[in-house]
Design a protein around this motif. Structure first.
Motif, PDB file in Angstrom:
ATOM      1  N   ALA A 127      -8.843  -2.162 -20.363  1.00 47.59           N
ATOM      2  CA  ALA A 127      -9.404  -3.281 -21.117  1.00 47.59           C
ATOM      3  C   ALA A 127      -8.487  -3.685 -22.267  1.00 47.59           C
ATOM      4  O   ALA A 127      -8.451  -4.848 -22.665  1.00 47.59           O
ATOM      5  CB  ALA A 127     -10.785  -2.915 -21.643  1.00 47.59           C
ATOM      6  N   VAL A 128      -7.750  -2.722 -22.818  1.00 51.48           N
ATOM      7  CA  VAL A 128      -6.847  -3.016 -23.933  1.00 51.48           C
ATOM      8  C   VAL A 128      -5.668  -3.864 -23.475  1.00 51.48           C
ATOM      9  O   VAL A 128      -5.301  -4.853 -24.125  1.00 51.48           O
ATOM     10  CB  VAL A 128      -6.344  -1.697 -24.569  1.00 51.48           C
ATOM     11  N   PHE A 129      -5.084  -3.514 -22.337  1.00 51.72           N
ATOM     12  CA  PHE A 129      -3.857  -4.169 -21.903  1.00 51.72           C
ATOM     13  C   PHE A 129      -4.018  -5.055 -20.661  1.00 51.72           C
ATOM     14  O   PHE A 129      -3.122  -5.837 -20.344  1.00 51.72           O
ATOM     15  CB  PHE A 129      -2.777  -3.119 -21.606  1.00 51.72           C
ATOM     16  N   GLY A 130      -5.139  -4.932 -19.930  1.00 54.43           N
ATOM     17  CA  GLY A 130      -5.265  -5.625 -18.657  1.00 54.43           C
ATOM     18  C   GLY A 130      -4.696  -4.777 -17.535  1.00 54.43           C
ATOM     19  O   GLY A 130      -3.888  -3.864 -17.775  1.00 54.43           O
ATOM     20  N   VAL A 131      -5.101  -5.085 -16.287  1.00 52.71           N
ATOM     21  CA  VAL A 131      -4.649  -4.266 -15.168  1.00 52.71           C
ATOM     22  C   VAL A 131      -4.806  -5.034 -13.860  1.00 52.71           C
ATOM     23  O   VAL A 131      -5.668  -5.913 -13.744  1.00 52.71           O
ATOM     24  CB  VAL A 131      -5.471  -2.945 -15.102  1.00 52.71           C
ATOM     25  N   ASN A 132      -3.957  -4.754 -12.899  1.00 56.50           N
ATOM     26  CA  ASN A 132      -4.135  -5.231 -11.527  1.00 56.50           C
ATOM     27  C   ASN A 132      -4.817  -4.118 -10.746  1.00 56.50           C
ATOM     28  O   ASN A 132      -4.305  -2.996 -10.684  1.00 56.50           O
ATOM     29  CB  ASN A 132      -2.789  -5.579 -10.883  1.00 56.50           C
ATOM     30  N   LYS A 133      -5.964  -4.434 -10.156  1.00 60.09           N
ATOM     31  CA  LYS A 133      -6.767  -3.388  -9.514  1.00 60.09           C
ATOM     32  C   LYS A 133      -7.052  -3.759  -8.068  1.00 60.09           C
ATOM     33  O   LYS A 133      -7.453  -4.886  -7.763  1.00 60.09           O
ATOM     34  CB  LYS A 133      -8.081  -3.190 -10.275  1.00 60.09           C
ATOM     35  N   LYS A 134      -6.892  -2.803  -7.178  1.00 61.60           N
ATOM     36  CA  LYS A 134      -7.180  -2.999  -5.764  1.00 61.60           C
ATOM     37  C   LYS A 134      -8.637  -2.645  -5.494  1.00 61.60           C
ATOM     38  O   LYS A 134      -9.099  -1.580  -5.895  1.00 61.60           O
ATOM     39  CB  LYS A 134      -6.259  -2.132  -4.899  1.00 61.60           C
ATOM     40  N   ILE A 135      -9.343  -3.535  -4.826  1.00 65.30           N
ATOM     41  CA  ILE A 135     -10.750  -3.297  -4.507  1.00 65.30           C
ATOM     42  C   ILE A 135     -10.983  -3.536  -3.020  1.00 65.30           C
ATOM     43  O   ILE A 135     -10.191  -4.206  -2.351  1.00 65.30           O
ATOM     44  CB  ILE A 135     -11.683  -4.218  -5.328  1.00 65.30           C
ATOM     45  N   GLU A 136     -12.080  -2.981  -2.516  1.00 68.81           N
ATOM     46  CA  GLU A 136     -12.488  -3.202  -1.133  1.00 68.81           C
ATOM     47  C   GLU A 136     -13.891  -3.789  -1.127  1.00 68.81           C
ATOM     48  O   GLU A 136     -14.762  -3.326  -1.872  1.00 68.81           O
ATOM     49  CB  GLU A 136     -12.438  -1.901  -0.337  1.00 68.81           C
ATOM     50  N   VAL A 137     -14.077  -4.807  -0.284  1.00 64.80           N
ATOM     51  CA  VAL A 137     -15.335  -5.547  -0.263  1.00 64.80           C
ATOM     52  C   VAL A 137     -15.880  -5.576   1.159  1.00 64.80           C
ATOM     53  O   VAL A 137     -15.155  -5.936   2.105  1.00 64.80           O
ATOM     54  CB  VAL A 137     -15.140  -6.991  -0.766  1.00 64.80           C
ATOM     55  N   ASP A 138     -17.149  -5.183   1.334  1.00 66.63           N
ATOM     56  CA  ASP A 138     -17.839  -5.333   2.612  1.00 66.63           C
ATOM     57  C   ASP A 138     -18.479  -6.715   2.630  1.00 66.63           C
ATOM     58  O   ASP A 138     -19.355  -7.015   1.809  1.00 66.63           O
ATOM     59  CB  ASP A 138     -18.913  -4.256   2.781  1.00 66.63           C
ATOM     60  N   THR A 139     -18.060  -7.561   3.559  1.00 63.57           N
ATOM     61  CA  THR A 139     -18.510  -8.949   3.537  1.00 63.57           C
ATOM     62  C   THR A 139     -18.460  -9.544   4.937  1.00 63.57           C
ATOM     63  O   THR A 139     -18.103  -8.872   5.908  1.00 63.57           O
ATOM     64  CB  THR A 139     -17.631  -9.770   2.569  1.00 63.57           C
ATOM     65  N   ALA A 140     -18.839 -10.821   5.051  1.00 60.98           N
ATOM     66  CA  ALA A 140     -18.749 -11.556   6.317  1.00 60.98           C
ATOM     67  C   ALA A 140     -17.428 -12.301   6.353  1.00 60.98           C
ATOM     68  O   ALA A 140     -17.081 -12.997   5.385  1.00 60.98           O
ATOM     69  CB  ALA A 140     -19.917 -12.532   6.448  1.00 60.98           C
ATOM     70  N   VAL A 141     -16.692 -12.144   7.452  1.00 60.39           N
ATOM     71  CA  VAL A 141     -15.399 -12.816   7.608  1.00 60.39           C
ATOM     72  C   VAL A 141     -15.416 -13.643   8.888  1.00 60.39           C
ATOM     73  O   VAL A 141     -16.279 -13.461   9.757  1.00 60.39           O
ATOM     74  CB  VAL A 141     -14.237 -11.798   7.660  1.00 60.39           C
ATOM     75  N   LEU A 142     -14.493 -14.573   8.997  1.00 61.14           N
ATOM     76  CA  LEU A 142     -14.390 -15.411  10.184  1.00 61.14           C
ATOM     77  C   LEU A 142     -14.194 -14.550  11.420  1.00 61.14           C
ATOM     78  O   LEU A 142     -13.400 -13.607  11.420  1.00 61.14           O
ATOM     79  CB  LEU A 142     -13.212 -16.375  10.023  1.00 61.14           C
ATOM     80  N   CYS A 143     -14.953 -14.858  12.481  1.00 60.13           N
ATOM     81  CA  CYS A 143     -14.843 -14.085  13.715  1.00 60.13           C
ATOM     82  C   CYS A 143     -13.425 -14.203  14.275  1.00 60.13           C
ATOM     83  O   CYS A 143     -12.950 -15.316  14.538  1.00 60.13           O
ATOM     84  CB  CYS A 143     -15.855 -14.593  14.746  1.00 60.13           C
ATOM     85  N   PRO A 144     -12.713 -13.086  14.461  1.00 60.32           N
ATOM     86  CA  PRO A 144     -11.335 -13.161  14.952  1.00 60.32           C
ATOM     87  C   PRO A 144     -11.230 -13.582  16.412  1.00 60.32           C
ATOM     88  O   PRO A 144     -10.172 -14.002  16.861  1.00 60.32           O
ATOM     89  CB  PRO A 144     -10.823 -11.730  14.751  1.00 60.32           C
TER      90      PRO A 144
END
Length: 377
Positions: A127-144
Motif C-alpha cells: 500500500a505504501v509503494f504500490g504493487v503489480n499482483k497476479k490474481i486468478e478469477v473463476d468466471t464465465a469466458v467465451l466458449c472456445p
C-alpha cells in the motif's frame, strides 16, 4: 354449460397454482397457431373462459355455489359494472401470461455479461509503494468451441416456426367486452424468435463456459481497505458472445507486525531505557525505506513522539507521502540488584530525594520543597 373443472382437467379442490398450470398446458396445446384441428379456436376459447372464472376467487366462489358465474352479486350479471366485478385488463394479462407484455419484438440472445467482484489482500508495504499482483478469477469466458454462436460446428440458429421469428404470439382472451387479442412471448423460443436445434456440446447452447483465468493487476500506492479498482471488460462473458462485464477488485490490508496505519501516516512505538532517556541517545529503526536514525534528547519523557517526515504512505490522490511517527516509551526497571539499587539511591540523594528505611521520604526533599512553594502561592 360445460363444467369448468372438467374443461381444465382439475378437481374441484384444485389450488390456484394447479389451475394455472393446467390452463397453460391446454392453452399451448389448443393455440390456433399450433393446434391443427378445425375446432382449435373454439377449444381455446373454452379453456380461456374456464380459467377466467376459476382463477378469480370471487367468480369461483359464485360458480361453486350456483353452477354458473352470472346473476350473482360480484359476478358479471350483478349490475355492479367493471369495478364491482374487480375486473382489470392488466390483472387478466398478468394472471394468464405471467406479466409478459408484447409489442417489443424478439429478445436478443446476445447479452452483456455480469460484473464481478473479488477481494485481494495485500501487505502494508504494497500500500505504501504500490504493487503489480497476479490474481486468478473463476468466471464465465467465451466458449472456445463455438466462439459464442451457441451452435454445434456446421449448424446455425433457425427461425422459430411458432412465432415465425417475431418472438411473440397473439392469443385471444375472453372478457366482458367479448374476445380480445393479447400479445405474449413465444414459449417455444422463449421470446428470442429463433431456436438452436443443435446446441454446442461444450457450452450447451450458452455461448460461454466457466473457467479460471489469470490476470496481473496494478495496485496503486496509497490504497486502503475498502478501495475498489475497476477493470473494464474483465468480468463475466455475456451469453451468446455478448460483451463481458467489468471486474471490481476490493482491497483488504493485512495487519502489519510493526506499523499501524492512520490515514496516510504510519505509527510505531519504541522502548527507551530509563538511563538512555535521561542521558540522551541515538536509536535505529527499520522502516519501509530502510534503516533510519532517531535522536533521543536528554530528559525524554515517556509518550513523546519523534516524527520522520515523508516516510508514511504515498497519497493516493496527489503528491508526497504521510509521516512516520514513533512514540517513545521510557522503560523503568522492575528488578535491580543490590549494586544498582545503591546507585539509584545515591542518584536520588544527589537530586535531593531522601530515603528512610528504603522508602522515599516525602517529609523533606524535593516533594516537601514543592509543597512549600505551592503553599506560599
Amino acid at each position: 354449460m360445460s363444467n369448468h373443472y372438467e374443461t381444465l382437467g382439475v378437481t374441484r379442490d384444485a389450488t390456484g397454482e394447479e389451475i394455472k398450470k393446467a390452463y397453460r398446458k391446454l392453452a399451448r396445446k389448443y393455440h390456433p397457431d399450433v393446434y391443427e384441428g378445425a375446432d382449435a379456436e373454439e377449444r381455446f376459447k373454452e379453456v380461456s373462459h374456464a380459467y377466467d372464472v376459476l382463477s378469480d376467487p370471487q367468480k369461483r366462489q359464485v360458480y361453486d355455489a350456483t353452477g354458473n358465474e352470472n346473476g350473482t352479486p360480484g359476478g358479471f350479471g350483478g349490475g355492479s359494472g367493471f369495478q364491482g366485478a374487480g375486473f382489470a385488463f392488466q390483472d387478466i394479462f398478468e394472471n394468464l401470461f405471467g406479466g409478459q407484455g408484447g409489442g417489443q419484438g424478439p429478445i436478443p440472445r446476445t447479452q452483456r455479461g455480469q460484473d464481478a467482484l473479488i477481494t485481494v489482500r495485500i501487505d502494508l508495504r504494497d500500500a505504501v509503494f504500490g504493487v503489480n499482483k497476479k490474481i486468478e478469477v473463476d468466471t464465465a469466458v467465451l466458449c472456445p468451441t463455438c466462439q459464442g454462436s451457441c451452435c454445434r460446428e456446421g449448424t446455425t440458429v433457425q427461425t422459430c416456426e411458432i412465432c415465425r421469428g417475431r418472438g411473440q404470439v397473439q392469443r385471444p382472451v375472453r372478457s366482458i367486452l367479448g374476445q380480445v387479442m393479447t400479445v405474449t412471448a413465444c414459449t417455444a423460443c422463449q421470446g428470442h424468435g429463433t431456436i438452436i436445434p443443435d446446441p454446442c456440446n461444450e457450452c450447451g447452447g450458452e455461448g460461454r463456459v466457466r473457467s479460471r483465468k489469470s490476470l496481473t493487476i496494478k495496485i496503486p500506492a496509497g490504497v486502503d481497505t475498502g478501495n475498489r479498482i475497476q477493470l473494464g471488460g474483465q468480468g463475466e462473458a455475456g451469453p451468446a458472445g455478448g460483451a463481458p462485464g467489468d471486474l471490481y477488485v476490493e482491497i483488504r490490508l493485512n495487519k502489519d507486525a510493526q506499523f499501524t496505519r492512520r490515514g496516510d501516516d504510519l505509527y510505531a512505538s519504541m522502548t527507551v531505557p530509563m538511563t538512555a532517556a535521561a542521558l540522551g541517545t541515538e536509536l535505529t529503526i527499520d522502516t519501509f525505506d530502510g534503516t533510519q536514525q532517531i535522536i533521543v534528547k536528554p530528559g525524554t519523557q515517556s509518550g513523546e513522539v519523534s516524527t520522520l517526515r515523508q516516510l508514511g504512505v504515498t497519497h493516493l490522490r496527489g503528491q508526497g507521502r504521510g509521516d512516520l511517527l514513533i512514540e517513545l516509551v521510557v522503560e523503568t526497571p522492575t528488578k535491580v540488584d543490590a549494586a544498582q539499587e545503591e546507585l539509584l539511591k545515591q542518584l536520588a540523594r544527589l537530586r535531593g530525594e531522601e530515603f528512610t528505611e528504603g522508602r522515599l521520604n516525602t517529609a523533606n526533599g524535593v516533594f516537601a520543597k514543592l509543597r512549600d512553594k505551592l503553599g506560599h502561592l
